[in-house]
Design an enzyme around this catalytic site. Structure first.
Site, PDB file in Angstrom:
ATOM      1  N   GLY A   1       0.826  -1.207   0.000  1.00 23.62           N
ATOM      2  CA  GLY A   1       0.000   0.000   0.000  1.00 23.62           C
ATOM      3  C   GLY A   1       0.856   1.251   0.000  1.00 23.62           C
ATOM      4  O   GLY A   1       1.843   1.320   0.716  1.00 23.62           O
TER       5      GLY A   1
ATOM      6  N   ARG B   1       1.448  -5.057  -5.898  1.00 21.88           N
ATOM      7  CA  ARG B   1       1.357  -6.264  -5.086  1.00 21.88           C
ATOM      8  C   ARG B   1       1.805  -7.393  -6.002  1.00 21.88           C
ATOM      9  O   ARG B   1       1.369  -7.487  -7.135  1.00 21.88           O
ATOM     10  CB  ARG B   1      -0.069  -6.445  -4.565  1.00 21.88           C
ATOM     11  CG  ARG B   1      -0.445  -5.311  -3.604  1.00 21.88           C
ATOM     12  CD  ARG B   1      -1.521  -5.708  -2.614  1.00 21.88           C
ATOM     13  NE  ARG B   1      -1.338  -5.012  -1.342  1.00 21.88           N
ATOM     14  CZ  ARG B   1      -1.883  -3.819  -1.044  1.00 21.88           C
ATOM     15  NH1 ARG B   1      -2.644  -3.189  -1.908  1.00 21.88           N
ATOM     16  NH2 ARG B   1      -1.674  -3.265   0.133  1.00 21.88           N
TER      17      ARG B   1
ATOM     18  N   ASP C   1       3.776  -4.262   6.511  1.00 22.53           N
ATOM     19  CA  ASP C   1       3.978  -5.588   7.082  1.00 22.53           C
ATOM     20  C   ASP C   1       4.244  -6.676   6.020  1.00 22.53           C
ATOM     21  O   ASP C   1       5.192  -7.457   6.136  1.00 22.53           O
ATOM     22  CB  ASP C   1       2.670  -5.788   7.859  1.00 22.53           C
ATOM     23  CG  ASP C   1       2.399  -7.155   8.277  1.00 22.53           C
ATOM     24  OD1 ASP C   1       3.094  -7.591   9.182  1.00 22.53           O
ATOM     25  OD2 ASP C   1       1.481  -7.764   7.713  1.00 22.53           O
TER      26      ASP C   1
ATOM     27  N   THR D   1       3.540   2.898   5.864  1.00 30.83           N
ATOM     28  CA  THR D   1       2.133   2.485   5.879  1.00 30.83           C
ATOM     29  C   THR D   1       1.320   3.472   6.705  1.00 30.83           C
ATOM     30  O   THR D   1       1.783   3.925   7.756  1.00 30.83           O
ATOM     31  CB  THR D   1       1.948   1.064   6.457  1.00 30.83           C
ATOM     32  OG1 THR D   1       0.554   0.861   6.732  1.00 30.83           O
ATOM     33  CG2 THR D   1       2.709   0.834   7.738  1.00 30.83           C
TER      34      THR D   1
ATOM     35  N   ASP E   1      -1.228   2.726   8.326  1.00 33.58           N
ATOM     36  CA  ASP E   1      -1.909   2.003   9.399  1.00 33.58           C
ATOM     37  C   ASP E   1      -1.176   2.039  10.754  1.00 33.58           C
ATOM     38  O   ASP E   1      -1.765   1.706  11.774  1.00 33.58           O
ATOM     39  CB  ASP E   1      -2.110   0.529   9.012  1.00 33.58           C
ATOM     40  CG  ASP E   1      -2.915   0.379   7.731  1.00 33.58           C
ATOM     41  OD1 ASP E   1      -3.703   1.290   7.423  1.00 33.58           O
ATOM     42  OD2 ASP E   1      -2.745  -0.643   7.029  1.00 33.58           O
TER      43      ASP E   1
ATOM     44  N   ASP F   1       0.910  -0.030  11.876  1.00 30.66           N
ATOM     45  CA  ASP F   1       0.793  -1.362  12.484  1.00 30.66           C
ATOM     46  C   ASP F   1       2.096  -2.150  12.490  1.00 30.66           C
ATOM     47  O   ASP F   1       2.087  -3.377  12.460  1.00 30.66           O
ATOM     48  CB  ASP F   1      -0.309  -2.167  11.771  1.00 30.66           C
ATOM     49  CG  ASP F   1      -0.025  -2.344  10.286  1.00 30.66           C
ATOM     50  OD1 ASP F   1       0.891  -1.694   9.761  1.00 30.66           O
ATOM     51  OD2 ASP F   1      -0.733  -3.152   9.647  1.00 30.66           O
TER      52      ASP F   1
ATOM     53  N   ARG G   1      -6.658  -1.640   8.507  1.00 33.58           N
ATOM     54  CA  ARG G   1      -6.559  -3.115   8.445  1.00 33.58           C
ATOM     55  C   ARG G   1      -6.867  -3.720   9.805  1.00 33.58           C
ATOM     56  O   ARG G   1      -7.963  -3.595  10.289  1.00 33.58           O
ATOM     57  CB  ARG G   1      -5.195  -3.530   7.923  1.00 33.58           C
ATOM     58  CG  ARG G   1      -5.130  -3.383   6.402  1.00 33.58           C
ATOM     59  CD  ARG G   1      -4.375  -4.514   5.793  1.00 33.58           C
ATOM     60  NE  ARG G   1      -2.987  -4.152   5.627  1.00 33.58           N
ATOM     61  CZ  ARG G   1      -2.142  -4.788   4.833  1.00 33.58           C
ATOM     62  NH1 ARG G   1      -2.532  -5.838   4.143  1.00 33.58           N
ATOM     63  NH2 ARG G   1      -0.912  -4.396   4.707  1.00 33.58           N
TER      64      ARG G   1
HETATM   65  P1  ADP Z   1       2.021  -3.996   2.747  1.00 34.72           P
HETATM   66  O1  ADP Z   1       3.499  -4.042   2.555  1.00 34.72           O
HETATM   67  O2  ADP Z   1       1.489  -2.605   2.612  1.00 34.72           O
HETATM   68  O3  ADP Z   1       1.602  -4.701   4.011  1.00 34.72           O
HETATM   69  P2  ADP Z   1       1.064  -6.296   1.170  1.00 34.72           P
HETATM   70  O4  ADP Z   1       0.636  -7.064   2.357  1.00 34.72           O
HETATM   71  O5  ADP Z   1       0.187  -6.273  -0.011  1.00 34.72           O
HETATM   72  O6  ADP Z   1       1.334  -4.739   1.530  1.00 34.72           O
HETATM   73  O7  ADP Z   1       2.488  -6.835   0.719  1.00 34.72           O
HETATM   74  C1  ADP Z   1       3.191  -6.246  -0.341  1.00 34.72           C
HETATM   75  C2  ADP Z   1       3.937  -7.265  -1.126  1.00 34.72           C
HETATM   76  O8  ADP Z   1       4.917  -7.898  -0.303  1.00 34.72           O
HETATM   77  C3  ADP Z   1       3.094  -8.419  -1.679  1.00 34.72           C
HETATM   78  O9  ADP Z   1       2.427  -8.082  -2.840  1.00 34.72           O
HETATM   79  C4  ADP Z   1       4.158  -9.467  -1.929  1.00 34.72           C
HETATM   80  O10 ADP Z   1       4.839  -9.211  -3.140  1.00 34.72           O
HETATM   81  C5  ADP Z   1       5.129  -9.224  -0.786  1.00 34.72           C
HETATM   82  N1  ADP Z   1       4.862 -10.203   0.268  1.00 34.72           N
HETATM   83  C6  ADP Z   1       3.880 -10.190   1.210  1.00 34.72           C
HETATM   84  N2  ADP Z   1       3.921 -11.310   1.957  1.00 34.72           N
HETATM   85  C7  ADP Z   1       4.934 -12.059   1.478  1.00 34.72           C
HETATM   86  C8  ADP Z   1       5.490 -13.342   1.809  1.00 34.72           C
HETATM   87  N3  ADP Z   1       4.999 -14.077   2.798  1.00 34.72           N
HETATM   88  N4  ADP Z   1       6.556 -13.765   1.079  1.00 34.72           N
HETATM   89  C9  ADP Z   1       7.067 -13.031   0.072  1.00 34.72           C
HETATM   90  N5  ADP Z   1       6.580 -11.838  -0.287  1.00 34.72           N
HETATM   91  C10 ADP Z   1       5.530 -11.350   0.385  1.00 34.72           C
END
Ligand code: ADP
Length: 324
Positions: A13, A74, A105, A128, A130, A132, A174
């Site tokens: 995000g 993503r 996260d 972020t 959030d 969090d 979230r």
């Molecule tokens: P944020 O970083 O804002 O929490 P997301 O949860 O969408 O956003 O995570 C962003 C990107 O990080 C995902 O699209 C993916 O490419 C990568 N990612 C998230 N979880 C994993 C994981 N368990 N292993 C590898 N890459 C991950």
């Protein structure tokens, strides 16, 4: 190993202040004599080799801009070992020695997975709205989002008080209630419904029965978004139980992510971006830079993403006492 070249990406995000962080990382690295590679569209762009060398002027005039000039994405592919292999190969192709990841996260979980499989130093910045991520008092973007929420709720209040309405305002977050709770305090709302507190519907009922009925002509409650329905679902329930009230819902949505970052977010992003390069120079890896009691701190990835950032109970008390 001396780090001669770094890659930088924003992932997940977007958040206001990410550009200020990109600028700080780029300029500090160039100041330290490193080469800097801008990786577009997060991990997906790393896999697809959307990588461009940055000079200081690539980050001119962006400190005040919301969003991220590097774009974000993503990436499902990065969640697979094959995807991460491609990502690592592209780092090698450009002789990138270390990576700076700006994200939430999920992005830091991805960074931790890459670091586990390949010998590449990674430092993350908490980007972020959030708030969090554990170990840091604030994340980049949180203060700007909070101020946007404050502006919106102030405007909703004008109409709410004119009509004797009960307003539910849904904000992002979230699984975290920081935006809702502090947003409610900042705007003088009656209550905040947050994921950290399970018994909130009962408290809300008590509020409607006691305070709102007797002494207030209108009430405003901020609700954290939820996959189970958030403010809309809550409003339906209240409408059923209290048909006499004019219940309204406002979902603030994506406008919470936009806008020029506040001074607090720009300064935080600048300090953490600077610190990220300093940390890499010192040989640190697999840490997220954070701020604690106005000091920059290093937080191991595993701790940052542990989901144990509790809400300060005192804030709930402040909200309740001040809204009598
Ligand atoms: P944020 O970083 O804002 O929490 P997301 O949860 O969408 O956003 O995570 C962003 C990107 O990080 C995902 O699209 C993916 O490419 C990568 N990612 C998230 N979880 C994993 C994981 N368990 N292993 C590898 N890459 C991950």
């Amino acid at each position: 190993m001396e780090i001669k070249s770094i890659g930088i990406l924003t992932s997940g995000g977007d958040a206001p202040g990410m550009n200020a962080a990109i600028r700080a990382v780029t300029r500090t690295a160039i100041y330290a004599g490193m080469r800097v590679w801008g990786i577009y569209r997060g991990y997906q762009g790393l896999i697809e080799d959307q990588i461009v060398e940055f000079q200081t002027q690539n980050v001119s005039n962006i400190i005040q801009q919301g969003g991220t000039i590097l774009k974000t994405a993503r990436s499902m592919e990065f969640k697979t070992p094959e995807g991460r292999k491609k990502a690592y190969e592209n780092l090698k192709r450009h002789d990138i020695d270390a990576l700076v990841v700006i994200g939430g996260d999920g992005s830091i979980t991805g960074a931790a997975n890459l670091a586990r499989e390949y010998d590449v130093p990674i430092v993350a910045l908490p980007g972020t709205i959030d708030n969090d991520l554990a170990g840091t008092d604030m994340t980049i973007g949180y203060d700007t989002a909070m101020n946007t929420i404050m502006d919106c709720v102030d405007k909703i209040r004008d109409t709410a008080t004119s009509h004797q309405r009960l307003f539910f305002i849904e904000v992002m977050g979230r699984d975290a209630g920081f935006l809702a709770l502090n947003g409610a305090i900042a705007t003088g709302c009656e209550d905040a419904i947050i994921p950290e507190v399970a018994t909130q519907y009962d408290q809300l009922k008590a509020l409607v029965d006691n305070g709102f009925r007797k002494s207030k002509s209108s009430a405003m409650v901020i609700v954290t978004e939820s996959p189970e329905g958030g403010a809309l679902k809550l409003a339906e329930r209240v409408k059923k139980e209290y048909p006499e009230y004019d219940v309204r819902v406002s979902v603030l949505g994506h406008l919470q992510r936009g806008g020029s970052p506040t001074a607090a977010d720009r300064i935080l992003a600048s300090r953490l971006g600077f610190a990220a390069i300093e940390a890499l120079k010192e040989g640190q890896r697999n840490v997220m830079m954070g701020i604690h009691n106005d000091h920059v701190v290093n937080i191991p990835f595993a701790k940052a993403i542990k989901k144990d950032k509790p809400i300060d109970e005192e804030l709930l008390t402040v909200l309740r006492v001040l809204s009598i």
